[in-house]
Design an enzyme around this catalytic site. Structure first.
Site, PDB file in Angstrom:
ATOM      1  N   GLY A 163       0.777  -1.242   0.000  1.00  0.00           N
ATOM      2  CA  GLY A 163       0.000   0.000   0.000  1.00  0.00           C
ATOM      3  C   GLY A 163       0.808   1.290   0.000  1.00  0.00           C
ATOM      4  N   SER A 164       2.087   1.245  -0.430  1.00  0.00           N
ATOM      5  CA  SER A 164       2.859   2.494  -0.388  1.00  0.00           C
ATOM      6  C   SER A 164       2.384   3.483  -1.461  1.00  0.00           C
ATOM      7  CB  SER A 164       4.362   2.225  -0.510  1.00  0.00           C
ATOM      8  OG  SER A 164       4.716   1.872  -1.822  1.00  0.00           O
ATOM      9  N   ASN A 165       1.941   3.007  -2.605  1.00  0.00           N
ATOM     10  CA  ASN A 165       1.412   3.943  -3.617  1.00  0.00           C
ATOM     11  C   ASN A 165       0.090   4.548  -3.149  1.00  0.00           C
ATOM     12  OD1 ASN A 165       2.985   4.237  -6.271  1.00  0.00           O
ATOM     13  ND2 ASN A 165       3.189   2.067  -5.782  1.00  0.00           N
ATOM     14  N   GLY A 211      -5.122  -6.195 -22.511  1.00  0.00           N
ATOM     15  CA  GLY A 211      -3.812  -6.874 -22.502  1.00  0.00           C
ATOM     16  C   GLY A 211      -3.052  -6.505 -21.237  1.00  0.00           C
ATOM     17  N   LEU A 237      -7.871  -8.033 -14.286  1.00  0.00           N
ATOM     18  CA  LEU A 237      -9.273  -7.616 -14.319  1.00  0.00           C
ATOM     19  C   LEU A 237      -9.979  -8.267 -15.508  1.00  0.00           C
ATOM     20  CD1 LEU A 237      -8.690  -3.858 -13.518  1.00  0.00           C
ATOM     21  CD2 LEU A 237      -9.843  -5.508 -12.032  1.00  0.00           C
ATOM     22  N   HIS A 246       3.219   0.722 -12.972  1.00  0.00           N
ATOM     23  CA  HIS A 246       3.987  -0.513 -13.194  1.00  0.00           C
ATOM     24  C   HIS A 246       5.478  -0.204 -13.044  1.00  0.00           C
ATOM     25  CE1 HIS A 246       4.817  -4.504 -14.733  1.00  0.00           C
ATOM     26  NE2 HIS A 246       5.774  -3.961 -15.461  1.00  0.00           N
ATOM     27  N   ARG A 286     -13.044 -15.034 -11.944  1.00  0.00           N
ATOM     28  CA  ARG A 286     -12.763 -13.633 -12.246  1.00  0.00           C
ATOM     29  C   ARG A 286     -14.036 -12.793 -12.393  1.00  0.00           C
ATOM     30  NH1 ARG A 286      -8.051 -12.684 -13.003  1.00  0.00           N
ATOM     31  NH2 ARG A 286      -7.415 -14.614 -14.009  1.00  0.00           N
ATOM     32  N   GLU A 323       7.754   6.080  -8.541  1.00  0.00           N
ATOM     33  CA  GLU A 323       6.324   5.724  -8.640  1.00  0.00           C
ATOM     34  C   GLU A 323       5.505   6.681  -7.792  1.00  0.00           C
ATOM     35  OE1 GLU A 323       5.298   1.631  -7.814  1.00  0.00           O
ATOM     36  OE2 GLU A 323       7.204   0.903  -8.589  1.00  0.00           O
ATOM     37  N   ASP A 372      -0.685  -4.999 -18.765  1.00  0.00           N
ATOM     38  CA  ASP A 372       0.185  -3.803 -18.709  1.00  0.00           C
ATOM     39  C   ASP A 372       0.348  -3.149 -20.085  1.00  0.00           C
ATOM     40  OD1 ASP A 372       0.610  -4.222 -15.953  1.00  0.00           O
ATOM     41  OD2 ASP A 372       2.205  -5.641 -16.364  1.00  0.00           O
TER      42      ASP A 372
HETATM   43  C1  GRF Z   1       4.645  -1.300  -7.010  1.00  0.00           C
HETATM   44  O1  GRF Z   1       5.983  -1.549  -7.364  1.00  0.00           O
HETATM   45  C2  GRF Z   1       3.796  -1.123  -8.247  1.00  0.00           C
HETATM   46  O2  GRF Z   1       4.486  -0.556  -9.315  1.00  0.00           O
HETATM   47  C3  GRF Z   1       3.419  -2.537  -8.591  1.00  0.00           C
HETATM   48  O3  GRF Z   1       3.234  -3.175  -7.350  1.00  0.00           O
HETATM   49  C4  GRF Z   1       3.986  -2.499  -6.352  1.00  0.00           C
HETATM   50  C5  GRF Z   1       3.008  -2.091  -5.300  1.00  0.00           C
HETATM   51  O4  GRF Z   1       3.609  -1.514  -4.177  1.00  0.00           O
HETATM   52  N1  GRF Z   1       2.276  -2.567  -9.456  1.00  0.00           N
HETATM   53  P1  GRF Z   1       2.720  -0.816  -3.074  1.00  0.00           P
HETATM   54  O5  GRF Z   1       1.702  -1.865  -2.584  1.00  0.00           O
HETATM   55  O6  GRF Z   1       2.041   0.373  -3.683  1.00  0.00           O
HETATM   56  O7  GRF Z   1       3.676  -0.457  -1.979  1.00  0.00           O
END
Ligand code: GRF
Length: 202
Positions: free
Chosen positions: A13-15, A143, A93, A109, A65, A174, A145
């Site tokens: 969950g860092s993003n 497709g 998805l 990504h 799915r 990111e 990514d």
């Molecule tokens: C990140 O490297 C993102 O690019 C990829 O999965 C990872 C998720 O990290 N899709 P976080 O859970 O957001 O820390």
């Protein structure tokens, strides 16, 4: 009124936190309407709740799915979500979901797409011997990514890099580009021409 985000996670969950931070710092005009994890034990769920966000653990294990994605769509609709942001969401998805939120799903990504799609992109980059890698914010299409690219950031691959060291360097980028890409899409100041995402001139 701020647009409403639905953030899908599976893990750390860092993003998600980077997006929440950008909103708190008024760098991104948006509201996180719901965070949904398909894994009950995802640390990101607890982090979201600590921030006072509405976070739902919706287990995908054992569900096919389409059936799972129907539940996801219901949950996102209930929260009146304008844009879906994948943030470490580790499940493909369905076409149904992607059509339901046509051009309203983004992903981050950890490689310079179209190089190294799929799992372990940082490891793939090291194995391939590239000298630069990075990250890509893009629209999600069917497709893997593969959708139109909104923005990218480049980082060097160092001689003594491990996958962990490279991942950390990429992750920092990111956290910078994903909130920016979300802001651009929410502003509507872009158009998609074929595969190209073009910013409208002011
Ligand atoms: C990140 O490297 C993102 O690019 C990829 O999965 C990872 C998720 O990290 N899709 P976080 O859970 O957001 O820390």
């Amino acid at each position: 009124m701020s647009k409403r985000l639905g953030i899908l996670i599976s893990g750390r969950g860092s993003n998600l936190l980077a997006i929440a931070d950008a909103i708190a710092a008024h760098r991104l005009d948006a509201e996180i309407a719901v965070v949904i994890s398909n894994r009950l034990e995802a640390p990101g769920i607890a982090l979201a709740r600590e921030r006072g966000l509405h976070a739902v653990a919706l287990a995908s294990k054992g569900l096919d799915r389409e059936a799972y994605d129907h539940q996801l769509i219901d949950e996102l609709r209930r929260s009146r979500v304008d844009l879906v942001c994948l943030a470490g969401y580790m499940r493909i998805l369905s076409g149904h979901f992607i059509r339901e939120f046509h051009q309203r799903i983004l992903n981050i990504h950890p490689s310079l797409l179209p190089a190294f799609p799929g799992l372990d992109a940082q490891h793939q980059a090291l194995e391939h011997g590239v000298k630069f890698s990075g990250c890509t914010a893009h629209f999600v299409e069917e497709g893997l990514d593969s959708g139109p690219i909104i923005s990218q950031a480049v980082v060097p691959v160092l001689a003594d890099d491990t996958a962990d060291a490279l991942s950390t360097r990429i992750l920092e980028e990111e956290h910078r580009i994903y909130p920016e890409a979300i802001g651009l899409v929410l502003s509507g100041q872009y158009r998609i021409e074929g595969r190209r995402v073009r910013r409208n001139l002011k």
